[in-house]
Scaffold this active site. Structure first.
Site, PDB file in Angstrom:
ATOM      1  N   GLU A 179     -13.814  -0.653   5.795  1.00 53.41           N
ATOM      2  CA  GLU A 179     -14.012   0.767   5.467  1.00 53.41           C
ATOM      3  C   GLU A 179     -15.126   0.941   4.704  1.00 53.41           C
ATOM      4  OE1 GLU A 179     -10.349   1.943   3.627  1.00 53.41           O
ATOM      5  OE2 GLU A 179     -11.423   2.280   1.750  1.00 53.41           O
ATOM      6  N   ARG A 181       1.383   7.024  -6.714  1.00 53.61           N
ATOM      7  CA  ARG A 181       0.288   7.769  -6.853  1.00 53.61           C
ATOM      8  C   ARG A 181       0.804   9.457  -6.536  1.00 53.61           C
ATOM      9  NH1 ARG A 181      -4.788   7.047  -3.477  1.00 53.61           N
ATOM     10  NH2 ARG A 181      -3.447   6.806  -1.834  1.00 53.61           N
ATOM     11  N   TYR A 205       0.708  -1.241   0.051  1.00 57.18           N
ATOM     12  CA  TYR A 205       0.156  -0.003   0.119  1.00 57.18           C
ATOM     13  C   TYR A 205       0.903   1.065   0.007  1.00 57.18           C
ATOM     14  CZ  TYR A 205      -3.029   3.643   1.635  1.00 57.18           C
ATOM     15  OH  TYR A 205      -3.707   4.909   1.901  1.00 57.18           O
ATOM     16  N   ARG A 213     -11.452  13.285   1.719  1.00 58.68           N
ATOM     17  CA  ARG A 213     -12.297  12.852   2.521  1.00 58.68           C
ATOM     18  C   ARG A 213     -13.824  12.472   1.428  1.00 58.68           C
ATOM     19  NH1 ARG A 213      -9.383   9.890   5.717  1.00 58.68           N
ATOM     20  NH2 ARG A 213      -7.958  11.240   6.888  1.00 58.68           N
ATOM     21  N   TYR A 229      -0.699  13.334   6.633  1.00 61.84           N
ATOM     22  CA  TYR A 229      -0.645  12.022   7.616  1.00 61.84           C
ATOM     23  C   TYR A 229       0.892  12.176   7.853  1.00 61.84           C
ATOM     24  CZ  TYR A 229      -5.066   9.488   7.161  1.00 61.84           C
ATOM     25  OH  TYR A 229      -6.173   8.977   7.269  1.00 61.84           O
TER      26      TYR A 229
HETATM   27  C1  3EB Z   1      -7.593   6.383   5.638  1.00 61.03           C
HETATM   28  O1  3EB Z   1      -8.779   7.131   6.071  1.00 61.03           O
HETATM   29  C2  3EB Z   1      -8.390   5.012   5.537  1.00 61.03           C
HETATM   30  O2  3EB Z   1      -5.515   5.517  -0.145  1.00 61.03           O
HETATM   31  O3  3EB Z   1      -6.912   6.088  -1.631  1.00 61.03           O
HETATM   32  C3  3EB Z   1      -9.407   5.324   2.629  1.00 61.03           C
HETATM   33  C4  3EB Z   1      -9.731   5.891   1.482  1.00 61.03           C
HETATM   34  C5  3EB Z   1      -7.905   5.093   2.932  1.00 61.03           C
HETATM   35  C6  3EB Z   1      -8.919   6.079   0.279  1.00 61.03           C
HETATM   36  C7  3EB Z   1      -6.547   5.563  -0.473  1.00 61.03           C
HETATM   37  C8  3EB Z   1      -7.027   5.322   1.970  1.00 61.03           C
HETATM   38  C9  3EB Z   1      -7.357   5.629   0.707  1.00 61.03           C
HETATM   39  O4  3EB Z   1      -6.537   6.685   5.704  1.00 61.03           O
HETATM   40  C10 3EB Z   1      -7.816   4.360   4.251  1.00 61.03           C
END
Ligand code: 3EB
Length: 348
Positions: A342, A162, A155, A228, A215
């Site tokens: 998720e 990306r 991942y 989001r 992050y």
């Molecule tokens: C998060 O909130 C959970 O890497 O495109 C959620 C939606 C998550 C998209 C992505 C990852 C992705 O971090 C993981």
């Protein structure tokens, strides 16, 4: 450079047809039971093949079902006639207002470079055909929590490629689309993206979560780049009746996973996160007022790491979503090893 999301004032009052998706059986999708202009058929099925143009339709098979009984299709339709094509290995369909583009990266020991290249092909296509407003991305990653050939989690390897592609195309953090990054049962990495020519887009963050693109380093060399949610307005002035594409949402507050090992608490926090994300309280920062609750979410996918948790997850989701909502439950890995669930959907 021209802004990626500038509002074209000549189109201020123009209403645009929004794309729609429905879940159907595989045979129904193939047999043409879905009427209207089909932008593409995404099969959540027992093997990963394509993308390809089949019977004039963009088709992508994702390995997301353990057996044929669990398989379903997600069919995207639009208001206008659709044209298909291929560009540097990605397959696309477009109708003058919306573009669907799908691609696949073969299984490999490392993914950064191939992910960057496949994303570059898709983003370049958007620029070439003039669909510069990408509003939703889905990514299906086999062995998502395994180490790659260099000991980096698959991942995180994907996130690196990306991020590099977005950088090459000068995407600012507030311009990245909402996304899903989730496990799959085979086939390397498969993806599909939706983009618009003239719709007014707004990237929405959750005030209770840190933006994923912020992050800290502990989650990998490059952060996951996604919003989001993406708000897609029907006109350039009305902020009361648009679509909200909700990204994959998990049990995360700030940047931390909460409730490791507790499926019910993770489902509750995931639902609470979506409820807050689409609430007027959270959307006020974007001048969007829709009065949304979880009852307005549809086209829902619930990804569950452990099959044995599905009955409990289903019970909790059915309690909070509308009885009329269309919900699919999928048994796959989730992008952080401590996440058990998720959830994504669309306020249409
Ligand atoms: C998060 O909130 C959970 O890497 O495109 C959620 C939606 C998550 C998209 C992505 C990852 C992705 O971090 C993981």
């Amino acid at each position: 450079p021209t802004p990626r999301r500038g509002i074209d004032m000549t189109q201020e009052q123009q209403t645009v047809d929004l794309p729609r998706s429905v879940f159907t059986g595989l045979a129904e999708a193939r047999g043409g039971a879905v009427t209207g202009n089909v932008l593409g058929v995404i099969n959540y099925t027992t093997e990963c093949t394509g993308p390809r143009v089949e019977n004039g339709r963009l088709t992508l098979d994702l390995h997301m079902a353990a057996d044929a009984g669990e398989a379903f299709a997600e069919v995207w339709t639009t208001g206008r006639e659709v044209v298909t094509g291929e560009h540097h290995g990605v397959v696309y369909a477009h109708d003058g207002e919306y573009l669907l583009v799908a691609g696949r990266i073969a299984p490999a020991g490392r993914y950064t470079e191939d992910t960057r290249a496949a994303y570059v092909a898709a983003l370049d296509l958007m620029d070439t055909l003039g669909y510069k407003n990408c509003f939703r991305m889905w990514n299906f990653i086999n062995d998502i929590n395994a180490d790659n050939a260099d000991g980096l989690e698959v991942y995180r390897d994907f996130c690196k490629g990306r991020a590099e592609a977005f950088e090459l195309f000068h995407f600012g953090d507030s311009e990245v689309p909402s996304a899903t990054g989730i496990g799959s049962l085979g086939g390397g990495i498969a993806f599909y993206f939706l983009a618009s020519r003239s719709a007014a887009l707004t990237s929405v963050e959750n005030s209770k979560q840190m933006a994923a693109y912020h992050y800290p380093r502990q989650y990998g060399p490059r952060p996951p780049k996604f919003a989001r949610a993406t708000y897609l307005a029907t006109t350039h002035t009305d902020r009361r009746s648009g679509q909200i594409y909700v990204a994959g949402t998990a049990s995360i507050r700030g940047h931390e996973t909460l409730h490791a090992g507790d499926i019910e608490a993770q489902v509750k926090l995931s639902l609470d996160n979506i409820e807050h994300l689409i609430s007027d309280e959270n959307l006020a920062a974007y001048e969007i007022t829709q009065g949304n609750s979880l009852h307005n979410l549809d086209n829902i996918k619930v990804y569950v790491r452990h099959r044995s948790d599905i009955p409990a997850v289903r019970r909790m989701c059915e309690e909070r979503f509308s009885p009329n909502a269309h919900i699919q439950y999928l048994n796959v890995d989730v992008c952080r090893a401590d996440l058990l669930v998720e959830i994504e959907g669309i306020v249409a």
